[in-house]
Design a protein around this motif. Structure first.
Motif, mmCIF file in Angstrom:
data_model
loop_
_atom_site.group_PDB
_atom_site.id
_atom_site.type_symbol
_atom_site.label_atom_id
_atom_site.label_comp_id
_atom_site.label_asym_id
_atom_site.label_seq_id
_atom_site.Cartn_x
_atom_site.Cartn_y
_atom_site.Cartn_z
ATOM 1 N N UNK A 288 -32.259 35.136 102.699
ATOM 2 C CA UNK A 288 -33.396 35.108 103.627
ATOM 3 C C UNK A 288 -34.020 33.717 103.707
ATOM 4 N N UNK A 289 -34.056 33.017 102.589
ATOM 5 C CA UNK A 289 -34.624 31.668 102.585
ATOM 6 C C UNK A 289 -33.804 30.698 103.430
ATOM 7 N N UNK A 290 -32.528 30.981 103.567
ATOM 8 C CA UNK A 290 -31.650 30.073 104.314
ATOM 9 C C UNK A 290 -31.346 30.569 105.716
ATOM 10 N N UNK A 291 -32.066 31.573 106.183
ATOM 11 C CA UNK A 291 -31.795 32.125 107.508
ATOM 12 C C UNK A 291 -32.066 31.080 108.590
ATOM 13 N N UNK A 292 -31.241 31.041 109.613
ATOM 14 C CA UNK A 292 -31.404 30.014 110.642
ATOM 15 C C UNK A 292 -32.553 30.281 111.617
ATOM 16 N N UNK A 293 -33.011 31.510 111.735
ATOM 17 C CA UNK A 293 -34.053 31.847 112.699
ATOM 18 C C UNK A 293 -35.229 32.535 112.003
ATOM 19 N N UNK A 294 -36.155 31.754 111.472
ATOM 20 C CA UNK A 294 -37.272 32.364 110.728
ATOM 21 C C UNK A 294 -38.178 33.239 111.588
ATOM 22 N N UNK B 92 -32.801 43.753 105.273
ATOM 23 C CA UNK B 92 -32.281 42.953 104.156
ATOM 24 C C UNK B 92 -32.729 43.639 102.870
ATOM 25 N N UNK B 93 -31.874 43.604 101.871
ATOM 26 C CA UNK B 93 -32.178 44.271 100.611
ATOM 27 C C UNK B 93 -33.495 43.768 100.020
#
Length: 184
Positions: free
Chosen positions: A129-135, A14-15
């Protein structure tokens, strides 16, 4: 010393993580290298991300930040690193999240009509990244301590880059094993 943004430098997935990883040996103050300390190296980052970054098609062709926005990008980079590193280590706090959201908001308010500027795209990447479903896919490389996303099917990726950190770890293990075991 000449530096180039090679594919390994964009192994974060991710950037926002690649930008956070622009500090080498972050936890060792004596050997720490900030790749954004030189304006020319910071300006070259978007071209490298356009070639090698995982999100290169998501934000369009990235552009360097204006000189007036450099400090904001560095502040965002540090907030991204602090927040996501703490999350991986199970030490995330509301204060770290607030700091990250504040840095994102500051960059987005200043971005104006430059959606492809590195700072703006990094802020948008951090929001994704904050809203990613699989932390649990966010990890820290045990060799270089960079942040990366594990996109492997079974979540078994151990290193940020197998060709660099994986090989170094395996070579080190091989060396230690051969050194410790007496030969007949």
């Amino acid at each position: 010393m000449t530096f180039s943004w090679t594919p390994h430098r964009f192994s974060g997935g991710a950037l926002a993580l690649d930008v956070a990883n622009s500090v080498v040996l972050r936890s060792d103050p004596a050997r720490r290298i900030d790749r954004f300390a030189e304006p020319a190296t910071m300006d070259a980052f978007p071209a490298g991300a356009n070639r090698h970054g995982a999100e290169r098609t998501l934000f369009g062709p990235l552009e360097p930040v204006d000189a007036s926005a450099r400090a904001g990008l560095v502040a965002l980079r540090e907030a991204v690193d602090r927040h996501f590193r703490a999350e991986v280590q199970g030490a995330g706090t509301p204060a770290l999240l607030a700091d990250l959201l504040e840095a994102i908001a500051t960059v987005l308010r200043r971005s104006g009509d430059r959606p492809q500027a590195l700072d703006t795209a990094t802020a948008r990447s951090a929001l994704l990244l904050l809203t990613r479903p699989e932390p649990d896919r966010l990890k820290i490389c045990p060799n270089c301590h960079w942040l990366f996303l594990d996109r492997s099917r079974n979540r078994s990726r151990a290193w940020c880059d197998m060709a660099v950190c994986g090989n170094r770890a395996k070579a080190s293990r091989h060396y230690r094993r051969n050194r410790e075991e007496p030969r007949p």
